[in-house]
Design an enzyme around this catalytic site. Structure first.
Site, PDB file in Angstrom:
ATOM      1  CG  ASP A 135      45.730  37.004  43.265  1.00 24.64           C
ATOM      2  OD1 ASP A 135      45.190  37.534  44.266  1.00 24.64           O
ATOM      3  OD2 ASP A 135      46.283  35.888  43.307  1.00 24.64           O
TER       4      ASP A 135
ATOM      5  CG  HIS B 191      40.311  44.776  48.136  1.00 27.08           C
ATOM      6  ND1 HIS B 191      40.825  43.774  47.360  1.00 27.08           N
ATOM      7  CD2 HIS B 191      40.138  44.234  49.375  1.00 27.08           C
ATOM      8  CE1 HIS B 191      40.962  42.671  48.093  1.00 27.08           C
ATOM      9  NE2 HIS B 191      40.553  42.929  49.318  1.00 27.08           N
TER      10      HIS B 191
ATOM     11  CG  LEU C 132      35.118  46.787  26.472  1.00 23.69           C
ATOM     12  CD1 LEU C 132      36.015  45.730  25.827  1.00 23.69           C
ATOM     13  CD2 LEU C 132      35.974  47.678  27.381  1.00 23.69           C
TER      14      LEU C 132
HETATM   15  C1  IPE Z   1      41.243  34.700  42.589  1.00 25.33           C
HETATM   16  O1  IPE Z   1      42.089  35.221  43.549  1.00 25.33           O
HETATM   17  C2  IPE Z   1      39.944  35.413  42.624  1.00 25.33           C
HETATM   18  C3  IPE Z   1      39.996  36.817  42.235  1.00 25.33           C
HETATM   19  C4  IPE Z   1      41.016  37.467  41.768  1.00 25.33           C
HETATM   20  C5  IPE Z   1      38.752  37.510  42.355  1.00 25.33           C
HETATM   21  P1  IPE Z   1      42.295  34.534  44.978  1.00 25.33           P
HETATM   22  O2  IPE Z   1      43.291  35.339  45.690  1.00 25.33           O
HETATM   23  O3  IPE Z   1      40.986  34.334  45.631  1.00 25.33           O
HETATM   24  O4  IPE Z   1      42.872  33.107  44.563  1.00 25.33           O
HETATM   25  P2  IPE Z   1      43.727  32.061  45.384  1.00 25.33           P
HETATM   26  O5  IPE Z   1      43.004  31.822  46.670  1.00 25.33           O
HETATM   27  O6  IPE Z   1      45.065  32.648  45.594  1.00 25.33           O
HETATM   28  O7  IPE Z   1      43.788  30.851  44.498  1.00 25.33           O
HETATM   29  C1  IPE Z   2      42.554  39.969  44.580  1.00 23.42           C
HETATM   30  O1  IPE Z   2      43.481  40.338  45.549  1.00 23.42           O
HETATM   31  C2  IPE Z   2      41.183  40.528  44.843  1.00 23.42           C
HETATM   32  C3  IPE Z   2      40.226  39.541  45.369  1.00 23.42           C
HETATM   33  C4  IPE Z   2      40.411  38.246  45.426  1.00 23.42           C
HETATM   34  C5  IPE Z   2      38.976  40.059  45.854  1.00 23.42           C
HETATM   35  P1  IPE Z   2      43.656  39.521  46.892  1.00 23.42           P
HETATM   36  O2  IPE Z   2      42.781  40.120  47.931  1.00 23.42           O
HETATM   37  O3  IPE Z   2      43.467  38.071  46.638  1.00 23.42           O
HETATM   38  O4  IPE Z   2      45.173  39.826  47.235  1.00 23.42           O
HETATM   39  P2  IPE Z   2      46.239  38.822  47.830  1.00 23.42           P
HETATM   40  O5  IPE Z   2      46.282  37.625  46.926  1.00 23.42           O
HETATM   41  O6  IPE Z   2      45.775  38.481  49.203  1.00 23.42           O
HETATM   42  O7  IPE Z   2      47.502  39.597  47.806  1.00 23.42           O
HETATM   43 MG    MG Z   3      44.754  36.606  46.056  1.00 21.98          MG
END
Ligand code: IPE
Ligand code: IPE
Ligand code: MG
Length: 259
Positions: free
Chosen positions: A25, A42, A136
């Site tokens: 995240d 990303h 793995l």
């Molecule tokens: C969780 O992250 C999903 C992934 C890392 C793929 P999100 O950014 O979607 O989660 P929330 O919305 O903060 O809970």
């Molecule tokens: C995690 O990073 C990746 C996905 C959920 C696809 P985020 O895109 O959720 O990044 P933040 O949480 O908005 O910083």
């Molecule tokens: Mg996120």
């Protein structure tokens, strides 16, 4: 000696987690802080994926499960979703040879029917090509949701009972685990979530029952091998009790209470 080598030497090879799961995240926040478009976060995040796959392989971890995209993430702006799918597609094609060379088996988990056909095909083809690899197992959670997975398992169990292949009284937690996408794999020993959020966000709800949780403020695009090793070292400092008392685990009958 490099910092990574130093940390690696501290790791107790006899007590490695067999299965590490990661909620990757913070990509969006990383990009926004650099005044970049979210997609750049990303893109950088995929570089961190490569690092973590590499260090897991080096350490001899058996299973690595990465949460790349949740079912809820489909509700993000279409532009971000489209770009993210494109990145995943390119990653799957460009990493294929490396996965093959390194003996890594790619195992997609999630509702693949939701994916654009191009991405689904690249995913299934990479999974097929690497299916004999044993070093793995890399579970990639794409369009994944823990509740979706449990419900799918429940439906399958009902079907098995209905068809007479399973007696209701034989449906134990162990048997039910076999109806999930992680069938046959150990449950995660360690869950890492980056970016400071302390929640599960619908990840591996069944499998995380006794997993050790590790939260770090580091945003995913900045997560390094050294950060991964810190998480492993922290894990190794914990006592996993699985509902028992500490003295049961240490074999010390008094538990130190009445000396
Ligand atoms: C969780 O992250 C999903 C992934 C890392 C793929 P999100 O950014 O979607 O989660 P929330 O919305 O903060 O809970
Ligand atoms: C995690 O990073 C990746 C996905 C959920 C696809 P985020 O895109 O959720 O990044 P933040 O949480 O908005 O910083
Ligand atoms: Mg996120």
């Amino acid at each position: 000696m490099s910092l990574i080598e130093e940390k690696k030497r501290l790791v107790d090879r006899g007590r490695l987690p067999r299965h590490v799961a990661i909620i990757m995240d913070g990509n969006g926040r990383w990009a926004e802080r650099q005044n970049l478009h979210r997609i750049e976060g990303h893109r950088k995040g995929l570089e961190a994926v490569k690092e973590v796959v590499e260090i897991s392989k080096e350490l001899g971890i058996e299973v690595l499960t990465l949460y790349a995209f949740s079912k809820e993430n489909w509700q993000r702006p279409k532009e971000e979703v489209d770009q993210l799918m494109e990145l995943l597609h390119d990653y799957l094609l460009s990493e294929r040879d490396r996965l093959l060379e390194e003996g890594i088996r790619l195992n997609p988990i999630g509702d693949l029917d939701d994916l654009p056909p191009r991405v689904r095909e690249a995913l299934l083809e990479t999974a097929r090509m690497t299916s004999e690899n044993r070093d793995l197992i890399l579970n990639l959670a794409l369009s994944y949701s823990g509740r979706w997975e449990i419900l799918k398992g429940v439906k399958r169990a009902i079907e098995e009972v209905r068809e007479g292949r399973l007696r209701l009284q034989d449906l134990t937690p162990e048997v039910f685990s076999g109806f999930l996408s992680t069938a046959g794999l150990p449950d995660p020993d360690l869950l890492i979530r980056t970016s400071g959020e302390q929640r599960i966000s619908n990840f591996l709800l069944w499998q995380l029952a006794y997993t050790e949780l590790y939260f770090t403020e580091v945003l995913w695009p900045e997560f390094t091998k050294a950060d991964f090793l810190d998480a492993i070292l922290d894990y190794q400092s914990r006592e996993r009790r699985f509902g028992l008392t500490s003295s049961q685990l240490t074999g010390n009958p008094s538990g130190g209470a009445r000396s």
